[in-house]
Design an enzyme around this catalytic site. Structure first.
Site, PDB file in Angstrom:
ATOM      1  N   HIS A 239       0.800  -1.232   0.000  1.00  0.00           N
ATOM      2  CA  HIS A 239       0.000   0.000   0.000  1.00  0.00           C
ATOM      3  C   HIS A 239       0.829   1.277   0.000  1.00  0.00           C
ATOM      4  CE1 HIS A 239       0.712  -0.603   4.347  1.00  0.00           C
ATOM      5  NE2 HIS A 239       0.700   0.714   4.390  1.00  0.00           N
TER       6      HIS A 239
HETATM    7  C1  UD1 Z   1      -2.463   5.220   5.565  1.00  0.00           C
HETATM    8  C2  UD1 Z   1      -1.216   5.822   6.225  1.00  0.00           C
HETATM    9  C3  UD1 Z   1      -0.070   4.838   6.113  1.00  0.00           C
HETATM   10  C4  UD1 Z   1      -0.455   3.489   6.702  1.00  0.00           C
HETATM   11  C5  UD1 Z   1      -1.729   3.000   6.045  1.00  0.00           C
HETATM   12  C6  UD1 Z   1      -2.164   1.733   6.714  1.00  0.00           C
HETATM   13  C7  UD1 Z   1      -0.879   8.255   6.095  1.00  0.00           C
HETATM   14  C8  UD1 Z   1      -0.168   9.336   5.404  1.00  0.00           C
HETATM   15  N1  UD1 Z   1      -0.801   7.040   5.527  1.00  0.00           N
HETATM   16  O1  UD1 Z   1      -2.194   5.057   4.191  1.00  0.00           O
HETATM   17  O2  UD1 Z   1       1.051   5.325   6.832  1.00  0.00           O
HETATM   18  O3  UD1 Z   1       0.584   2.579   6.513  1.00  0.00           O
HETATM   19  O4  UD1 Z   1      -2.766   3.986   6.187  1.00  0.00           O
HETATM   20  O5  UD1 Z   1      -3.127   1.026   6.045  1.00  0.00           O
HETATM   21  O6  UD1 Z   1      -1.497   8.481   7.102  1.00  0.00           O
HETATM   22  N2  UD1 Z   1      -9.623   4.126   1.433  1.00  0.00           N
HETATM   23  C9  UD1 Z   1     -10.816   3.465   1.390  1.00  0.00           C
HETATM   24  N3  UD1 Z   1     -11.393   3.085   2.565  1.00  0.00           N
HETATM   25  C10 UD1 Z   1     -10.840   3.312   3.768  1.00  0.00           C
HETATM   26  C11 UD1 Z   1      -9.611   3.991   3.812  1.00  0.00           C
HETATM   27  C12 UD1 Z   1      -9.007   4.395   2.654  1.00  0.00           C
HETATM   28  O7  UD1 Z   1     -11.365   3.233   0.322  1.00  0.00           O
HETATM   29  O8  UD1 Z   1     -11.421   2.922   4.812  1.00  0.00           O
HETATM   30  C13 UD1 Z   1      -8.966   4.505   0.175  1.00  0.00           C
HETATM   31  C14 UD1 Z   1      -9.320   5.904  -0.314  1.00  0.00           C
HETATM   32  O9  UD1 Z   1      -9.380   5.868  -1.706  1.00  0.00           O
HETATM   33  C15 UD1 Z   1      -8.115   6.712   0.120  1.00  0.00           C
HETATM   34  C16 UD1 Z   1      -6.988   5.710  -0.003  1.00  0.00           C
HETATM   35  O10 UD1 Z   1      -7.557   4.463   0.353  1.00  0.00           O
HETATM   36  O11 UD1 Z   1      -7.916   7.839  -0.667  1.00  0.00           O
HETATM   37  C17 UD1 Z   1      -5.796   6.005   0.881  1.00  0.00           C
HETATM   38  O12 UD1 Z   1      -6.183   6.164   2.256  1.00  0.00           O
HETATM   39  P1  UD1 Z   1      -5.293   7.087   3.243  1.00  0.00           P
HETATM   40  O13 UD1 Z   1      -5.768   6.924   4.633  1.00  0.00           O
HETATM   41  O14 UD1 Z   1      -5.177   8.457   2.698  1.00  0.00           O
HETATM   42  O15 UD1 Z   1      -3.857   6.476   3.103  1.00  0.00           O
HETATM   43  P2  UD1 Z   1      -3.370   4.965   3.161  1.00  0.00           P
HETATM   44  O16 UD1 Z   1      -2.749   4.632   1.853  1.00  0.00           O
HETATM   45  O17 UD1 Z   1      -4.481   4.116   3.664  1.00  0.00           O
HETATM   46  N1  UDP Z   2      -3.582  -6.456   8.591  1.00  0.00           N
HETATM   47  C1  UDP Z   2      -4.861  -7.023   8.663  1.00  0.00           C
HETATM   48  N2  UDP Z   2      -5.508  -7.335   7.513  1.00  0.00           N
HETATM   49  C2  UDP Z   2      -4.963  -7.165   6.272  1.00  0.00           C
HETATM   50  C3  UDP Z   2      -3.654  -6.593   6.208  1.00  0.00           C
HETATM   51  C4  UDP Z   2      -3.014  -6.233   7.378  1.00  0.00           C
HETATM   52  O1  UDP Z   2      -5.376  -7.222   9.762  1.00  0.00           O
HETATM   53  O2  UDP Z   2      -5.611  -7.493   5.269  1.00  0.00           O
HETATM   54  C5  UDP Z   2      -2.900  -6.066   9.828  1.00  0.00           C
HETATM   55  C6  UDP Z   2      -1.526  -6.645  10.069  1.00  0.00           C
HETATM   56  O3  UDP Z   2      -1.594  -7.888  10.712  1.00  0.00           O
HETATM   57  C7  UDP Z   2      -0.896  -5.581  10.966  1.00  0.00           C
HETATM   58  C8  UDP Z   2      -1.515  -4.287  10.454  1.00  0.00           C
HETATM   59  O4  UDP Z   2      -2.680  -4.668   9.736  1.00  0.00           O
HETATM   60  O5  UDP Z   2      -1.293  -5.792  12.318  1.00  0.00           O
HETATM   61  C9  UDP Z   2      -0.579  -3.520   9.579  1.00  0.00           C
HETATM   62  O6  UDP Z   2      -1.259  -2.431   9.043  1.00  0.00           O
HETATM   63  P1  UDP Z   2      -0.903  -1.766   7.640  1.00  0.00           P
HETATM   64  O7  UDP Z   2      -0.054  -2.692   6.848  1.00  0.00           O
HETATM   65  O8  UDP Z   2      -2.178  -1.293   7.053  1.00  0.00           O
HETATM   66  O9  UDP Z   2      -0.102  -0.461   8.077  1.00  0.00           O
HETATM   67  P2  UDP Z   2       1.433  -0.162   8.411  1.00  0.00           P
HETATM   68  O10 UDP Z   2       1.864  -1.119   9.461  1.00  0.00           O
HETATM   69  O11 UDP Z   2       2.198  -0.275   7.138  1.00  0.00           O
HETATM   70  O12 UDP Z   2       1.424   1.251   8.863  1.00  0.00           O
END
Ligand code: UD1
Ligand code: UDP
Length: 371
Positions: free
Chosen positions: A201
């Site tokens: 991601h």
């Molecule tokens: C965010 C965090 C990242 C973290 C990740 C974990 C920041 C800058 N980034 O990235 O550090 O590792 O979460 O998963 O805070 N969206 C949905 N449904 C949701 C949430 C998001 O559809 O419930 C989609 C939307 O299109 C959105 C995109 O995902 O624009 C990105 O979501 P966003 O929270 O901005 O950043 P992440 O890539 O999820």
């Molecule tokens: N995780 C989950 N379901 C998924 C992918 C990840 O429960 O489909 C959990 C994973 O076990 C870990 C956390 O999400 O506990 C990590 O989150 P993510 O990778 O979204 O964020 P990051 O750690 O990169 O900030």
């Protein structure tokens, strides 16, 4: 306590549990709504037994500026009304930095759990969030020694920094038993150690078709001999839908999984390929080989002691790392204090810092607290 995105929930759950029932603390949970789909948020409250948040800001998605600004705008009146002793933020997402900035400007203490991690890559939005949050935090709880070293180098006073262990690993230990009885492997028709798990991601990996194509090329080649299960993050799902990308055979796309189902698949995988921060830590403790599809990591202990390897983001580098892993799998060594007691240690540090007496039987009393 503030949480907003998926990886925040595994970190707040054990800390809230450690603070609950302790008469020195009253905890109020604010959910910013940065993540909002049930499989990115609600499912984790149920899986981890987190109580409903008292405040839900429902900020949703947006550009970095829009999202950060919206969190700040909506959290300010809540914090101003509550005037807590401290605002506890976790990790490195936009919700973390936004809440920290608002709290500090209202004159409220900021406690940062998972402080001090540095990738030294300022093109990562998370690195900016980490630097900003740590620069203004009053109390910094770190997961690994590198965190302390980084903060000392940045001029943070030593008595504000505490190595407490890893809250995410507390969650893992508290829920692994339940995760092992998940029926997800049966549902998907896979057997232990006969598949790999993929998560992706990072914007740097998924936002540009060329970079994503390199990674998909490597995944396709690996999947010829090792089927790969890929719960697709919504950011990545949107990119795959927008781009004309053909998916290699052997790569099985799934919806994002709940915590217990994911942990179950992760614990029994032969290999994990990921750009997640938290998953590098979990695989280290589970002893599962992990290839991190990045050129750097803010969690060096997972490489020094754990099962993690940096595989880069090119087809050739990823495949070379896979060949290396097959020849010499990493041995499991659990980093210091990743023992499931980070929540308790954090509570003791909070007690000391805010001048609350230790209770009988506390870690501090038994001299087990981190140095
Ligand atoms: C965010 C965090 C990242 C973290 C990740 C974990 C920041 C800058 N980034 O990235 O550090 O590792 O979460 O998963 O805070 N969206 C949905 N449904 C949701 C949430 C998001 O559809 O419930 C989609 C939307 O299109 C959105 C995109 O995902 O624009 C990105 O979501 P966003 O929270 O901005 O950043 P992440 O890539 O999820
Ligand atoms: N995780 C989950 N379901 C998924 C992918 C990840 O429960 O489909 C959990 C994973 O076990 C870990 C956390 O999400 O506990 C990590 O989150 P993510 O990778 O979204 O964020 P990051 O750690 O990169 O900030």
């Amino acid at each position: 306590m503030v949480a907003g995105a998926r990886p925040n929930f595994m970190k707040i759950a054990p800390l809230m549990k450690a603070l609950a029932g302790d008469p020195h603390f009253e905890t109020i949970l604010i959910h910013t709504g940065q993540h909002y789909d049930d499989n990115m948020s609600g499912q984790f409250f149920r899986d981890l037994g987190i109580p409903d948040p008292q405040y839900h800001l429902e900020v949703g998605s947006g550009s970095h500026a829009q999202q950060t600004a919206e969190i700040m705008r909506r959290i300010e009146p809540v914090l101003d009304q509550l005037r807590p002793t401290a605002v506890i933020v976790v990790g490195d997402v936009n919700s973390t930095a936004a809440a920290a900035m608002v709290a500090k400007k209202l004159g409220i203490d900021v406690v940062h759990a998972e402080a001090g991690l540095r990738s030294f890559d300022r093109s990562m939005p998370e690195e900016i969030n980490r630097i900003v949050t740590d620069a203004i935090a009053d109390l910094l709880l770190v997961t690994e020694e590198s965190g302390r070293t980084n903060l000392l180098r940045e001029g943070v006073a030593a008595d504000r920094i505490h190595l407490v262990g890893n809250l995410m690993i507390d969650s893992l230990q508290q829920h692994l038993e339940r995760a092992r009885s998940s029926d997800i492997a049966d549902k998907l028709g896979v057997r232990g150690r006969s598949y790999g798990v993929v998560t992706l991601h990072r914007p740097a990996n998924v936002d540009e078709p060329e970079g994503l194509g390199e990674i998909l090329g490597a995944l396709g080649a690996i999947a010829e001999t090792l089927p790969l299960l890929w719960p697709v993050h919504p950011r990545t799902r949107a990119r795959l839908a927008n781009q004309d990308i053909s998916l290699p055979a052997g790569l099985r796309l799934l919806e994002p999984l709940g915590y217990l189902d994911f942990l179950s698949l992760e614990a029994n995988a032969k290999l994990v390929l990921t750009d997640s921060g938290g998953i590098q830590e979990e695989t280290t403790v589970l002893g599962v080989d992990c290839l991190t599809l990045r050129d750097n990591t803010e969690r060096p202990v997972t490489i020094e002691l754990g099962t993690n390897r940096l595989a880069g983001t090119k087809r050739t580098t990823i495949l070379a790392a896979w060949e290396h892993t097959k020849r010499s799998p990493r041995k499991k060594q659990i980093p210091p204090l990743w023992d499931g007691r980070a929540g308790e240690r954090s509570r003791e540090v909070l007690r000391q810092f805010y001048g609350r007496p230790a209770s009988k039987g506390s870690l501090q009393e038994h001299r087990l607290a981190a140095p």
